[in-house]
Design an enzyme around this catalytic site. Structure first.
Site, PDB file in Angstrom:
ATOM      1  CD  GLN A 128      -2.236   1.172   2.954  1.00 11.81           C
ATOM      2  OE1 GLN A 128      -1.808   0.372   3.790  1.00 11.81           O
ATOM      3  NE2 GLN A 128      -3.133   2.085   3.268  1.00 11.81           N
ATOM      4  CD  GLU A 246      -4.400  -0.062   6.676  1.00 10.01           C
ATOM      5  OE1 GLU A 246      -4.684   1.130   6.433  1.00 10.01           O
ATOM      6  OE2 GLU A 246      -3.241  -0.504   6.682  1.00 10.01           O
TER       7      GLU A 246
HETATM    8  C1  LIG Z   1       4.473  -0.520  11.350  1.00 11.15           C
HETATM    9  C2  LIG Z   1       3.998   0.492  10.358  1.00 11.15           C
HETATM   10  C3  LIG Z   1       3.570   0.071   9.118  1.00 11.15           C
HETATM   11  C4  LIG Z   1       3.144   1.010   8.175  1.00 11.15           C
HETATM   12  N1  LIG Z   1       2.757   0.567   6.926  1.00 11.15           N
HETATM   13  C5  LIG Z   1       2.385   1.462   5.987  1.00 11.15           C
HETATM   14  C6  LIG Z   1       2.051   1.033   4.657  1.00 11.15           C
HETATM   15  O1  LIG Z   1       2.089  -0.161   4.338  1.00 11.15           O
HETATM   16  N2  LIG Z   1       1.720   1.965   3.742  1.00 11.15           N
HETATM   17  C7  LIG Z   1       1.673   3.293   4.037  1.00 11.15           C
HETATM   18  O2  LIG Z   1       1.336   4.080   3.160  1.00 11.15           O
HETATM   19  N3  LIG Z   1       2.000   3.749   5.280  1.00 11.15           N
HETATM   20  C8  LIG Z   1       2.342   2.853   6.250  1.00 11.15           C
HETATM   21  N4  LIG Z   1       2.689   3.292   7.513  1.00 11.15           N
HETATM   22  C9  LIG Z   1       2.740   4.732   7.760  1.00 11.15           C
HETATM   23  C10 LIG Z   1       1.626   5.263   8.663  1.00 11.15           C
HETATM   24  O3  LIG Z   1       0.399   5.251   7.992  1.00 11.15           O
HETATM   25  C11 LIG Z   1       2.047   6.680   9.084  1.00 11.15           C
HETATM   26  O4  LIG Z   1       3.229   6.569   9.845  1.00 11.15           O
HETATM   27  C12 LIG Z   1       0.967   7.359   9.896  1.00 11.15           C
HETATM   28  O5  LIG Z   1      -0.125   7.661   9.082  1.00 11.15           O
HETATM   29  C13 LIG Z   1       1.486   8.648  10.581  1.00 11.15           C
HETATM   30  O6  LIG Z   1       2.117   9.485   9.688  1.00 11.15           O
HETATM   31  P1  LIG Z   1       3.554  10.102  10.002  1.00 11.15           P
HETATM   32  O7  LIG Z   1       4.460   8.972  10.375  1.00 11.15           O
HETATM   33  O8  LIG Z   1       3.943  10.932   8.841  1.00 11.15           O
HETATM   34  O9  LIG Z   1       3.364  10.989  11.285  1.00 11.15           O
HETATM   35  P2  LIG Z   1       2.768  12.476  11.343  1.00 11.15           P
HETATM   36  O10 LIG Z   1       1.546  12.550  10.512  1.00 11.15           O
HETATM   37  O11 LIG Z   1       3.881  13.429  11.010  1.00 11.15           O
HETATM   38  O12 LIG Z   1       2.375  12.607  12.857  1.00 11.15           O
HETATM   39  C14 LIG Z   1       3.302  12.943  13.880  1.00 11.15           C
HETATM   40  C15 LIG Z   1       2.521  13.080  15.190  1.00 11.15           C
HETATM   41  O13 LIG Z   1       1.575  14.165  15.089  1.00 11.15           O
HETATM   42  C16 LIG Z   1       0.265  13.710  15.413  1.00 11.15           C
HETATM   43  N5  LIG Z   1      -0.727  14.404  14.579  1.00 11.15           N
HETATM   44  C17 LIG Z   1      -0.669  14.610  13.250  1.00 11.15           C
HETATM   45  N6  LIG Z   1      -1.769  15.260  12.824  1.00 11.15           N
HETATM   46  C18 LIG Z   1      -2.562  15.444  13.901  1.00 11.15           C
HETATM   47  C19 LIG Z   1      -3.848  16.063  14.091  1.00 11.15           C
HETATM   48  N7  LIG Z   1      -4.538  16.604  13.099  1.00 11.15           N
HETATM   49  N8  LIG Z   1      -4.354  16.087  15.358  1.00 11.15           N
HETATM   50  C20 LIG Z   1      -3.666  15.540  16.408  1.00 11.15           C
HETATM   51  N9  LIG Z   1      -2.436  14.970  16.272  1.00 11.15           N
HETATM   52  C21 LIG Z   1      -1.896  14.916  15.034  1.00 11.15           C
HETATM   53  C22 LIG Z   1       0.286  12.227  15.084  1.00 11.15           C
HETATM   54  O14 LIG Z   1      -0.734  11.520  15.789  1.00 11.15           O
HETATM   55  C23 LIG Z   1       1.701  11.833  15.521  1.00 11.15           C
HETATM   56  O15 LIG Z   1       1.727  11.605  16.903  1.00 11.15           O
HETATM   57  C24 LIG Z   1       3.131   2.384   8.491  1.00 11.15           C
HETATM   58  C25 LIG Z   1       3.561   2.805   9.759  1.00 11.15           C
HETATM   59  C26 LIG Z   1       3.989   1.877  10.681  1.00 11.15           C
HETATM   60  C27 LIG Z   1       4.444   2.357  12.022  1.00 11.15           C
END
Ligand SMILES: Cc1cc2nc3c(=O)[nH]c(=O)nc-3n(C[C@H](O)[C@H](O)[C@H](O)COP(=O)(O)OP(=O)(O)OC[C@H]3O[C@@H](n4cnc5c(N)ncnc54)[C@H](O)[C@@H]3O)c2cc1C
Length: 391
Positions: A128, A246
């Site tokens: 994905q 999902e």
């Molecule tokens: C084990 C694992 C598997 C994954 N597999 C996939 C995959 O197969 N495909 C894929 O596309 N992605 C995948 N991901 C990615 C995952 O979807 C993202 O890490 C997640 O959506 C968070 O995005 P970010 O890491 O950019 O954090 P950010 O969006 O930068 O967030 C950082 C912090 O800010 C907080 N935050 C952000 N916006 C808000 C808001 N509006 N209100 C309150 N708090 C907020 C978040 O909760 C977090 O604590 C995976 C992640 C993990 C850990």
């Protein structure tokens, strides 16, 4: 709420139990952390999925016309529960729980014919491609760009955290096709062949020691226009359909695995001693173990409630966020309790095959993957409680 199984559900369960008894591969390394390499894990997923397919146990709740079993969501939950009880090998979850239902919902007839059989038989493993370095929670900010060149899209950009991209055959990819439009409006969804020239995959190491997810780079990757899923610039709705599936699917069947972990910890607390007496006599840890049991029961009953709704509507709704939030935080709390019970033993990989320390480290990602806890709370606030947006 009557949670007992009907006669036909019991029949389905008993037949499945009998089938599993005869078809389960010998116990061996089947978790990603225990597999020798990504290639081994890939092979294990494909072999097990093929066996399920041949036994008529692929796509349990998928409609029969698309090769599924046409069973109810309750039967799908029974299936997942029995798989967990039998401690079966992993299956190709992204294809079956996320990509397949999305193709069924919005795909063309040609796409359904081309992609659904490979998902069910396990011949094609999916990943994905949604998150980017600057687009995670705010996914609609994604910048990977697709421009039209004749009958192909040309893709340039980067995805990150893409689980299983290092051995996936295909990717459900979302890209920006209109940079001038409002950010939710210029996104398109594509079905991409991961073996195409122009894709570079770099595995990332997790703190558990695995390389489960990856960075994926696209440099002038050419994707035929007929690989577009849904309409051009309408990919946001396709992405939401995929994410709802999902979140609705991830938690089902987990109860059994979590209960098995808790039972093992209680047993260890009975046998291990600290300060001259069995750990189970420590009043603080007894409180924590009892609370862990209560939390698991809440999870089990809430899963049943969610399933009953899903069975009526057929469409996973925002309520899936409640389950995702609850199980991911519960698993972290219980992994922490397990480490407290085991003390230094919990860090030994030769004590319990490393299960406890692996669970503890891997559970940290649970509250990030498939949308962080904060994002789930935002969805519940807005779409379940009807509160105003926070941003
Ligand atoms: C084990 C694992 C598997 C994954 N597999 C996939 C995959 O197969 N495909 C894929 O596309 N992605 C995948 N991901 C990615 C995952 O979807 C993202 O890490 C997640 O959506 C968070 O995005 P970010 O890491 O950019 O954090 P950010 O969006 O930068 O967030 C950082 C912090 O800010 C907080 N935050 C952000 N916006 C808000 C808001 N509006 N209100 C309150 N708090 C907020 C978040 O909760 C977090 O604590 C995976 C992640 C993990 C850990």
């Amino acid at each position: 709420m009557d949670l007992s199984l009907t006669a036909s559900e019991l029949k389905f369960r008993d037949e499945l139990r009998a089938w599993l008894k005869n078809n389960l591969p010998p116990k061996g390394a089947h978790a990603l952390n225990a597999a020798h390499s990504a290639a081994d894990f890939h092979g294990q997923i494909k072999d097990w999925q093929r066996k399920l397919f041949e036994g008529g146990y692929a796509g349990i709740a998928w409609p029969k016309e698309f090769g599924g079993r046409g069973a109810t969501f309750i039967e799908q939950a029974i299936f997942q529960e029995e798989m967990a009880l039998a401690d079966t090998p992993e299956t190709a979850t992204i294809g079956q729980s996320l990509v397949g239902p999305t193709i069924i919902a919005v795909g063309s007839e040609a796409q359904k014919k081309r992609f659904l059989p490979g998902i069910l038989s396990g011949q094609e493993v999916w990943c994905q491609g949604f998150s980017e370095p600057n687009a995670g929670s705010d996914l609609a900010s994604l910048q990977t760009k697709a421009t039209l060149d004749g009958d192909h899209f040309v893709i340039n950009g980067q995805k990150i955290w893409t689980s299983f991209a290092h051995f996936a055959d295909l990717c459900l990819l979302i890209v920006r096709t209109d940079s001038a439009a409002a950010k939710h409006k210029g996104i398109t969804c594509l079905l991409v062949d991961m073996k195409s020239p122009g894709i570079t995959v770099r595995p990332l190491k997790m703190m558990s020691g695995d390389s489960e997810f990856n960075e994926v780079f696209f440099s002038n990757l050419r994707v035929p226009v007929d690989r577009m899923l849904g309409k051009v610039n309408e990919g946001w709705n396709v992405a939401i359909t995929a994410l709802s599936n999902e979140r609705a699917n991830l938690g089902i069947g987990l109860y059994v695995a979590f209960k098995r972990n808790l039972d093992a910890v209680v047993e260890q607390a009975r046998t291990l001693r600290r300060h001259g007496r069995p750990i189970i006599e420590d009043p603080v840890l007894r409180q924590k173990l009892a609370q862990a049991y209560v939390d698991l029961e809440v999870f089990r009953l809430n899963t049943a409630r969610g399933l009953s709704t899903l069975n009526k509507t057929g469409v996973p709704g925002p309520e899936g966020s409640i389950q995702k939030l609850y199980w991911s935080e519960l698993n972290q709390r219980n992994a922490q309790i397990a480490m407290e019970v085991l003390g230094p033993y919990g860090q030994l990989t030769d004590f319990d095959g490393g299960r406890c320390v692996y669970n503890y480290l891997r559970s940290r990602g649970n509250t990030i993957e498939a949308g962080t806890s904060e994002v789930q709370r935002n969805i519940i606030a807005q779409r379940v409680l009807g509160l105003p947006r926070s941003y």
